[in-house]
Write an enzyme that holds these catalytic residues in place. Structure first.
Site, PDB file in Angstrom:
ATOM      1  CE  LYS A   1      -3.772  -1.948   2.812  1.00 27.61           C
ATOM      2  NZ  LYS A   1      -4.982  -1.729   1.731  1.00 27.61           N
TER       3      LYS A   1
ATOM      4  NE  ARG B   1     -10.805  -9.752  -1.903  1.00 31.33           N
ATOM      5  CZ  ARG B   1     -11.234  -8.803  -3.219  1.00 31.33           C
ATOM      6  NH1 ARG B   1     -11.739  -9.187  -4.251  1.00 31.33           N
ATOM      7  NH2 ARG B   1     -11.301  -7.577  -2.644  1.00 31.33           N
TER       8      ARG B   1
END
Ligand code: BES
Ligand code: MN
Ligand code: ZN
Length: 520
Positions: free
Chosen positions: A297, A371
């Site tokens: 990120k 996920r």
């Protein structure tokens, strides 16, 4: 020396203590302190407040301050003449007939927010329109006041606002005829407040203090409340083939854990079939820190990713609340705890992993890690507990913040009845959800060139493709809902009942969902 943690050598101090909330039928005789009274848009007072002879004082102060008694508006009178109290706070109810259930906790929050550290206040809980404030409304005031008093300040070596000689939290006595019954109802509401506070603490804690093992230990502490705890280690997860979760964890020196918390609140039921009834299940994403991994990120705002375990925190907070109030329901909570780090051993884009369910996943972006954790956690809860329904919570996508901002969490549900129950619980508690779509049309976006599916579906509908990915790990026929709480678990706007970065979002919602649909 170089690698020692910055904090553990000295036990962090906790600056704020919990507020004292009490209920009493009559006004204490003692002078001094702060008196809080309620008014409405006509500036009328209740009978007890009127009996104290403060009506004229309040009317003149209201005129001077252009105070109109609107809902949650406050009027502050210091050293009022002819009154025993050192301070008189008037709080508005607006049009009393329009008050909604949720307004009572907001009112409690507003009152607590008006108090300084160590201040002792007494609230005359009466409505100017003469309608009784119910015992449940008394306890909602207490709940809101309790939540408002929360502050995560244990790492300040000196108080931020050094405006007070005392570190003690304010105390609030809530007075009126409903107090007797309220006292009996209060422990169950205090249990919920305790769950919210626990969830907030977990989310606010920095990741150097709260790693995977430390988080697991916090969950294990629920054993004291009668919750059965099971902790899966890396070795056990390997054996079960949970390679989707393990792939995320492999770049971190912190080992992954999967914690199952089981509250069997029906076991003492006379019917005897209670214990045998299938549990309802809550599953939480517990990424103790999300750097993005190799798909790292940008630096700006990355510190917020210490809160990427907000789903797991909500599940732990919920289990705490349910067990503390001895909820008559069988509930299992599952959290997947990992840290997503870049490293020589970290997972790469292009890697293909096989989840425990047998589905193969191509990793396109290592930052779509939540996920992957949930895929194996969802499989595990179904295999182990055969739950009658599943609700998962996850700070899953930035896209849900783009879609909904911070006032609603995204709700994705395979079952309309379950969706309706969550929507209703959201409106009742103020932890609102907004239904988003699911559908096979979105599956195309997560088709992989090499594996069964890939872990990202591109920018378009990013929250929907994430939900659609999760759906692949839920058996057809099991009612399932996914709550994307990236916009609500932390950094959401401050409210009457929350001044903290971490909101503890989901505990009140799901406690209510359980109470309304799965108890008694
Ligand atoms: N934890 C983040 C999502 C997030 C973003 C939570 C902002 C809270 C605030 C999640 O793991 C993530 O990185 N999602 C990616 C998915 C993308 C790579 C498909 C995102 O939203 O950008
Ligand atoms: Mn991520
Ligand atoms: Zn994440």
């Amino acid at each position: 020396k170089c690698c020692r943690d910055a904090l553990p050598s000295r036990k962090p101090r906790r600056m704020s203590s919990r507020p004292s909330i009490t209920f009493s039928k009559s006004l204490p005789a003692a002078e001094g302190g702060t008196l809080v009274v309620l008014t409405d848009q006509t500036l009328a007072l209740g009978a007890a407040a009127t009996g104290l002879g403060i009506a004229d004082l309040v009317a003149r102060a209201a005129a001077a301050a252009d105070y109109k008694g609107k809902l949650l508006g406050t009027l502050d009178l210091l050293a009022p003449a002819g009154v025993g109290a050192a301070r008189l706070v008037v709080v508005g109810l607006g049009k009393a007939g329009d008050l909604k259930e949720l307004d009572w906790s907001r009112l409690g929050g507003t009152i607590m927010g008006a108090l300084r550290k160590g201040e002792a206040a007494t609230l005359l809980a009466e409505r100017p329109d003469g309608v009784d404030v119910s015992p449940a409304e008394f306890t909602e005031i207490g709940l809101g006041a309790s939540l408002r008093a929360y502050a995560f300040d244990r790492y300040r070596s000196r108080p931020k606002d050094d405006d007070s000689a005392t570190k003690a939290a304010p105390s609030l006595a809530i007075v009126g005829p409903g107090a007797g019954k309220a006292k009996k109802l209060w422990p169950a509401r205090a249990a919920v407040a305790g769950g919210v506070v626990l969830a907030r603490d977990l989310v606010n804690e920095p990741a150097n203090v709260l790693g995977t093992l430390e988080f697991a230990a916090k969950a294990e502490a629920l054993a004291d409340l009668g919750v059965t705890i099971e902790v899966l280690t890396e070795k056990q997860m390997k054996k079960l083939g949970m390679r989707a979760l393990l792939g995320v964890a492999q770049g971190s020196v912190r080992p992954p854990r999967l914690v199952a918390m089981h509250w069997n609140g029906l076991k003492d039921g006379k019917a005897g079939d209670g214990a045998a009834s299938k549990p309802i299940a809550f599953v939480g994403k517990g990424v103790v820190f999300d750097t993005g991994g190799i798909s790292i990120k940008p630096a700006g705002g990355m510190e917020d990713m210490k809160g990427d375990m907000g789903g797991a925190a909500a599940v732990v907070g919920l289990m705490h609340a349910l067990a503390s109030r001895k909820a008559r329901a069988n509930v299992v909570g599952i959290i997947g705890l990992v840290e997503n780090m870049p490293d020589g051993n970290a997972q790469r884009p292009g890697d293909i992993v096989e989840a425990a369910s047998g589905t193969t996943i191509e990793i396109i972006n290592t930052d779509a890690e939540g996920r992957l954790v949930l895929a194996d956690a969802l499989w595990y809860v179904q295999k182990t507990y055969e739950p009658s329904l599943i609700v998962d919570l996850a700070t899953l996508t930035g896209a849900i913040i783009v879609a909904l901002g911070h006032d609603h969490a995204g709700l994705f549900a395979s079952d309309d009845a379950l969706a309706g129950q969550l929507l209703a619980a959201g409106l009742a508690t103020g932890e609102k959800v907004w239904r988003m779509p699911l559908g096979p049309a979105y599956d195309k976006q997560i088709e992989s060139k090499f594996a069964d599916i890939k872990n990202t579906g591109g920018r378009d509908g990013g929250s929907v493709t994430a939900a659609q990915f999760l759906k692949r790990f839920v058996k057809d026929g099991t009612p399932w809902a996914h709550l994307d709480i990236a916009g609500t678990a932390m950094g959401s706007p401050q409210s009457e009942t929350n001044r903290s970065w971490a909101s503890g979002w989901g505990v009140r919602l799901l406690d209510r969902f359980v109470a309304d649909n799965h108890e008694g």
